[in-house]
Design a protein around this motif. Sequence first.
Motif, PDB file in Angstrom:
ATOM      1  N   ARG A  57       0.830  -1.212   0.000  1.00  0.00           N
ATOM      2  CA  ARG A  57       0.000   0.000   0.000  1.00  0.00           C
ATOM      3  C   ARG A  57       0.859   1.255   0.000  1.00  0.00           C
ATOM      4  NH1 ARG A  57      -2.741   3.986   2.382  1.00  0.00           N
ATOM      5  NH2 ARG A  57      -5.026   4.043   2.213  1.00  0.00           N
ATOM      6  N   SER A  58       1.975   1.215   0.707  1.00  0.00           N
ATOM      7  CA  SER A  58       2.834   2.396   0.800  1.00  0.00           C
ATOM      8  C   SER A  58       3.492   2.749  -0.529  1.00  0.00           C
ATOM      9  CB  SER A  58       3.910   2.181   1.876  1.00  0.00           C
ATOM     10  OG  SER A  58       4.843   1.186   1.473  1.00  0.00           O
ATOM     11  N   TYR A  59       3.542   1.801  -1.464  1.00  0.00           N
ATOM     12  CA  TYR A  59       4.168   2.048  -2.757  1.00  0.00           C
ATOM     13  C   TYR A  59       3.165   2.514  -3.811  1.00  0.00           C
ATOM     14  CZ  TYR A  59       8.788   0.142  -1.639  1.00  0.00           C
ATOM     15  OH  TYR A  59      10.044  -0.063  -1.119  1.00  0.00           O
ATOM     16  N   ILE A  60       1.877   2.413  -3.520  1.00  0.00           N
ATOM     17  CA  ILE A  60       0.859   2.787  -4.513  1.00  0.00           C
ATOM     18  C   ILE A  60       0.850   4.297  -4.706  1.00  0.00           C
ATOM     19  CG2 ILE A  60      -1.614   2.849  -5.008  1.00  0.00           C
ATOM     20  CD1 ILE A  60      -1.902   0.184  -3.588  1.00  0.00           C
ATOM     21  N   ASN A  61       0.862   4.715  -5.969  1.00  0.00           N
ATOM     22  CA  ASN A  61       0.774   6.138  -6.301  1.00  0.00           C
ATOM     23  C   ASN A  61      -0.103   6.320  -7.543  1.00  0.00           C
ATOM     24  OD1 ASN A  61       2.418   5.722  -8.677  1.00  0.00           O
ATOM     25  ND2 ASN A  61       4.239   5.781  -7.361  1.00  0.00           N
ATOM     26  N   ARG A  62      -0.135   7.497  -8.091  1.00  0.00           N
ATOM     27  CA  ARG A  62      -1.032   7.781  -9.212  1.00  0.00           C
ATOM     28  C   ARG A  62      -0.642   7.048 -10.494  1.00  0.00           C
ATOM     29  NH1 ARG A  62       0.660  14.068 -10.669  1.00  0.00           N
ATOM     30  NH2 ARG A  62       2.847  13.640 -11.188  1.00  0.00           N
ATOM     31  N   ASN A  63       0.581   6.480 -10.549  1.00  0.00           N
ATOM     32  CA  ASN A  63       1.022   5.745 -11.732  1.00  0.00           C
ATOM     33  C   ASN A  63       0.888   4.227 -11.590  1.00  0.00           C
ATOM     34  OD1 ASN A  63       1.837   7.982 -13.334  1.00  0.00           O
ATOM     35  ND2 ASN A  63       3.696   8.171 -12.112  1.00  0.00           N
ATOM     36  N   THR A  64       0.412   3.777 -10.447  1.00  0.00           N
ATOM     37  CA  THR A  64       0.292   2.334 -10.216  1.00  0.00           C
ATOM     38  C   THR A  64      -0.834   1.754 -11.066  1.00  0.00           C
ATOM     39  OG1 THR A  64       1.047   2.617  -7.930  1.00  0.00           O
ATOM     40  CG2 THR A  64      -0.044   0.534  -8.498  1.00  0.00           C
ATOM     41  N   ILE A  65      -0.509   0.709 -11.811  1.00  0.00           N
ATOM     42  CA  ILE A  65      -1.514   0.041 -12.646  1.00  0.00           C
ATOM     43  C   ILE A  65      -1.897  -1.330 -12.100  1.00  0.00           C
ATOM     44  CG2 ILE A  65      -0.790   1.210 -14.771  1.00  0.00           C
ATOM     45  CD1 ILE A  65       0.630  -1.521 -15.494  1.00  0.00           C
ATOM     46  N   SER A  93      -9.999  -0.486  -3.641  1.00  0.00           N
ATOM     47  CA  SER A  93     -10.044   0.852  -3.046  1.00  0.00           C
ATOM     48  C   SER A  93      -9.281   1.875  -3.871  1.00  0.00           C
ATOM     49  CB  SER A  93      -9.508   0.814  -1.613  1.00  0.00           C
ATOM     50  OG  SER A  93      -8.126   0.473  -1.600  1.00  0.00           O
ATOM     51  N   PHE A  94      -8.236   1.442  -4.579  1.00  0.00           N
ATOM     52  CA  PHE A  94      -7.457   2.363  -5.405  1.00  0.00           C
ATOM     53  C   PHE A  94      -7.832   2.277  -6.889  1.00  0.00           C
ATOM     54  CE2 PHE A  94      -4.774   2.337  -1.639  1.00  0.00           C
ATOM     55  CZ  PHE A  94      -4.306   3.648  -1.581  1.00  0.00           C
ATOM     56  N   ARG A  95      -8.797   1.414  -7.210  1.00  0.00           N
ATOM     57  CA  ARG A  95      -9.261   1.227  -8.602  1.00  0.00           C
ATOM     58  C   ARG A  95      -8.083   0.896  -9.530  1.00  0.00           C
ATOM     59  NH1 ARG A  95     -11.248   5.022 -11.370  1.00  0.00           N
ATOM     60  NH2 ARG A  95     -10.322   6.766 -10.234  1.00  0.00           N
ATOM     61  N   ILE A  96      -7.297  -0.104  -9.109  1.00  0.00           N
ATOM     62  CA  ILE A  96      -6.191  -0.587  -9.932  1.00  0.00           C
ATOM     63  C   ILE A  96      -6.382  -2.085 -10.178  1.00  0.00           C
ATOM     64  CG2 ILE A  96      -4.529   1.155  -9.205  1.00  0.00           C
ATOM     65  CD1 ILE A  96      -3.437  -0.803  -7.161  1.00  0.00           C
ATOM     66  N   CYS A  97      -5.605  -2.625 -11.095  1.00  0.00           N
ATOM     67  CA  CYS A  97      -5.721  -4.043 -11.438  1.00  0.00           C
ATOM     68  C   CYS A  97      -5.000  -4.909 -10.402  1.00  0.00           C
ATOM     69  CB  CYS A  97      -5.143  -4.298 -12.825  1.00  0.00           C
ATOM     70  SG  CYS A  97      -6.093  -3.560 -14.176  1.00  0.00           S
ATOM     71  N   PHE A  98      -5.452  -6.141 -10.308  1.00  0.00           N
ATOM     72  CA  PHE A  98      -4.868  -7.101  -9.356  1.00  0.00           C
ATOM     73  C   PHE A  98      -4.797  -8.462 -10.028  1.00  0.00           C
ATOM     74  CE2 PHE A  98      -5.937  -9.805  -5.373  1.00  0.00           C
ATOM     75  CZ  PHE A  98      -4.610 -10.209  -5.259  1.00  0.00           C
ATOM     76  N   HIS A  99      -3.563  -8.951 -10.229  1.00  0.00           N
ATOM     77  CA  HIS A  99      -3.358 -10.256 -10.870  1.00  0.00           C
ATOM     78  C   HIS A  99      -2.980 -11.303  -9.834  1.00  0.00           C
ATOM     79  CE1 HIS A  99      -2.410 -13.143 -14.031  1.00  0.00           C
ATOM     80  NE2 HIS A  99      -1.324 -13.467 -13.329  1.00  0.00           N
ATOM     81  N   VAL A 100      -3.606 -12.471  -9.925  1.00  0.00           N
ATOM     82  CA  VAL A 100      -3.273 -13.591  -9.042  1.00  0.00           C
ATOM     83  C   VAL A 100      -2.577 -14.674  -9.857  1.00  0.00           C
ATOM     84  CG1 VAL A 100      -4.152 -15.349  -7.486  1.00  0.00           C
ATOM     85  CG2 VAL A 100      -5.227 -13.097  -7.531  1.00  0.00           C
ATOM     86  N   ASP A 101      -1.375 -15.027  -9.433  1.00  0.00           N
ATOM     87  CA  ASP A 101      -0.603 -16.089 -10.086  1.00  0.00           C
ATOM     88  C   ASP A 101      -1.031 -17.436  -9.493  1.00  0.00           C
ATOM     89  OD1 ASP A 101       1.207 -17.828 -11.144  1.00  0.00           O
ATOM     90  OD2 ASP A 101       2.998 -16.773 -10.450  1.00  0.00           O
ATOM     91  N   LEU A 102      -1.827 -18.166 -10.262  1.00  0.00           N
ATOM     92  CA  LEU A 102      -2.281 -19.503  -9.875  1.00  0.00           C
ATOM     93  C   LEU A 102      -1.646 -20.569 -10.757  1.00  0.00           C
ATOM     94  CD1 LEU A 102      -6.051 -18.884  -9.100  1.00  0.00           C
ATOM     95  CD2 LEU A 102      -4.507 -20.172  -7.645  1.00  0.00           C
ATOM     96  N   CYS A 103      -0.491 -20.242 -11.334  1.00  0.00           N
ATOM     97  CA  CYS A 103       0.161 -21.187 -12.251  1.00  0.00           C
ATOM     98  C   CYS A 103       0.382 -22.542 -11.580  1.00  0.00           C
ATOM     99  CB  CYS A 103       1.476 -20.609 -12.751  1.00  0.00           C
ATOM    100  SG  CYS A 103       1.249 -19.257 -13.935  1.00  0.00           S
ATOM    101  N   LEU A 104       0.779 -22.529 -10.310  1.00  0.00           N
ATOM    102  CA  LEU A 104       0.984 -23.777  -9.577  1.00  0.00           C
ATOM    103  C   LEU A 104      -0.291 -24.285  -8.917  1.00  0.00           C
ATOM    104  CD1 LEU A 104       4.470 -23.160  -7.969  1.00  0.00           C
ATOM    105  CD2 LEU A 104       3.824 -25.228  -9.194  1.00  0.00           C
ATOM    106  N   GLY A 105      -1.097 -23.380  -8.388  1.00  0.00           N
ATOM    107  CA  GLY A 105      -2.217 -23.798  -7.554  1.00  0.00           C
ATOM    108  C   GLY A 105      -3.538 -24.007  -8.242  1.00  0.00           C
ATOM    109  N   GLY A 106      -3.647 -23.610  -9.507  1.00  0.00           N
ATOM    110  CA  GLY A 106      -4.944 -23.619 -10.173  1.00  0.00           C
ATOM    111  C   GLY A 106      -5.647 -24.951 -10.219  1.00  0.00           C
ATOM    112  N   PHE A 107      -4.887 -26.039 -10.376  1.00  0.00           N
ATOM    113  CA  PHE A 107      -5.501 -27.362 -10.462  1.00  0.00           C
ATOM    114  C   PHE A 107      -5.279 -28.190  -9.192  1.00  0.00           C
ATOM    115  CE2 PHE A 107      -5.704 -26.147 -14.844  1.00  0.00           C
ATOM    116  CZ  PHE A 107      -6.807 -26.818 -15.348  1.00  0.00           C
ATOM    117  N   VAL A 108      -4.941 -27.497  -8.099  1.00  0.00           N
ATOM    118  CA  VAL A 108      -4.787 -28.167  -6.801  1.00  0.00           C
ATOM    119  C   VAL A 108      -5.693 -27.539  -5.744  1.00  0.00           C
ATOM    120  CG1 VAL A 108      -3.207 -28.706  -4.906  1.00  0.00           C
ATOM    121  CG2 VAL A 108      -2.427 -28.913  -7.262  1.00  0.00           C
ATOM    122  N   LEU A 109      -5.615 -26.214  -5.597  1.00  0.00           N
ATOM    123  CA  LEU A 109      -6.331 -25.544  -4.512  1.00  0.00           C
ATOM    124  C   LEU A 109      -7.846 -25.774  -4.520  1.00  0.00           C
ATOM    125  CD1 LEU A 109      -4.388 -22.151  -4.312  1.00  0.00           C
ATOM    126  CD2 LEU A 109      -4.057 -24.229  -2.969  1.00  0.00           C
TER     127      LEU A 109
END
Length: 555
Positions: A268-276, A302-318
């Motif tokens: 959160r402390s690194y988020i600024n107006r250029n964060t995508i 809350s900041f209206r930015i994108c959020f990617h989840v890396d499930l490359c390993l967990g997608g077919f297990v979790l």
Amino acid sequence: MEYLLLFSSSLVRFRDSANSFLSQYEPLALLLAPLLALSVAWILQSFIDFVQEKGFKAALIGILTNSVKLIPGVKKYIEAEKQKVVEKMQSGSKSRRDSWRTELPRPGLRAGVIEKLKDVKSNDVIWQGKCSGTVYISGNESEGHFSLINEACSMFSHTNPLHMDVFQSVVQFEGEVVAMTAALLGSKEKTSGGQICGNMTSGGTESILLAVKSSRDYMKTQKGITKPEMIIPESAHSAYDKAAQYFNIKLWRVPVNKQYQSDVKAIRSYINRNTILIVGSAPGFPHGIIDPIEELGELASSFRICFHVDLCLGGFVLPFARKLGYPIPPFDFSVEGVTSISVDVHKYGLAPKGTSIVLYRNHDIRKHQFVAVTEWSGGLYVSPTMAGSRPGGLIAGAWAAMMSLGHEGYLENTREIMEVSKRIQKGIKEIPELFIIGRPDMTIVAFSSNDLDIFEVNDIMSSRGWHLNALQRPNSIHICVTLQHVPVVEDFLRDLKEAVQIVSFFFVTNSKDRQVKENPGPINGGLAPIYGAAGRMSDRGMVQELLVNFMDSSC
């Protein structure tokens, strides 16, 4: 009116005063002074940006190192020493390359090429049951699930989904693989929004690259961001570094917390107006620990930015581990704020190598993944992924794998590998010199030691045919459990225990027939000295150069 006269009079007095003051300077000095000031300001700003990006310590070390290289003879000496390290890293591979063919055979080998393939393949290391991750299917390559997907790939080896009108079958297979995977990851939940969409890619790296590129372009349309930045925990995959370089995005890599999870407050402390974009993993590759996806999702929303989840390993297990009763926290599109997900089918999905999926919450985001060209003399062109032509055989192989196993098959596989993972954790805890890093959520178990060099342990394991992953920060190694390990788990634990004993000490008999302890040190040809040296090198730029030189001489 009086105020205007007063203001005008003040301007005249200021002009006269300024002209009087500047009259004592040469005109050329007056002309050069602003240019010099701008140059100094530019240099200072560049230095500040460099320090912000690298950190004060790393920036200072980099400057000192580059300064030392200016001394005559020093740079040449450093390059010679780097070459020695590169040659040691190659560990004999250069000599093997000398026998590689450099020209076409004059008469073709025809059917004899199959025998040649078998001959060359016979020189590969024995990987059955011995590799961390790498091969996720059980058994050998000539039977069972291996045989099934090999046949599926062969049936469609000539196809290419770029030609949608010709190869309608593989287009259908891709759509169904994407939809079936999305259903595992929350597409049927109301919170997903009901628009989950995506495409198949060549692997987790391409899936991540596409998600980052799409996020960058989407955020440009939404917020007008032209100097994009993204924030990732230091446990996030190196594919994000690659994406940052490819797509000119500033990357902030943030330390993890004491539980080796993404530190939400730090991010959160690194988020600024250029964060995508911010990133989370489920689980992270190094330690097999799931990041706090829900908290990160709230932050992204809350900041209206994108959020990617890396499930490359967990997608077919979790999804299946949760059904088996394991305490798996939320990780998919059921979490508000998640805008994209990457998941590899060629890992625990047991599909052929080269099959992954990138998913998006809606079509508005995914549209920024595509490239459409209207002014090419070759006609109108549009492509969904980085590749133009794509191997339809791999898509068919992924479809065959998923259809063959079904929900029950994946559930049973998950049961087996989770039990093996728990058995390995228990076995490591029984070795006093070792400790497990964090609390693994899935099938990756990372471990280290405060009493001995863990990389020397890894070298002993390598000498016995095991291929584990060496990690840093902290120095450690991990095993990514697959179905290949189910029948050999006790062999692994026995060899690990013996490797620790060998590195800790071994007994020799001296001239007086007395038993004494002696440390054997690193084994010949092992990577422990290299990893140890890299860990001690404060100039990370030097380590980066070593890796680039190694790759340049290896491919």
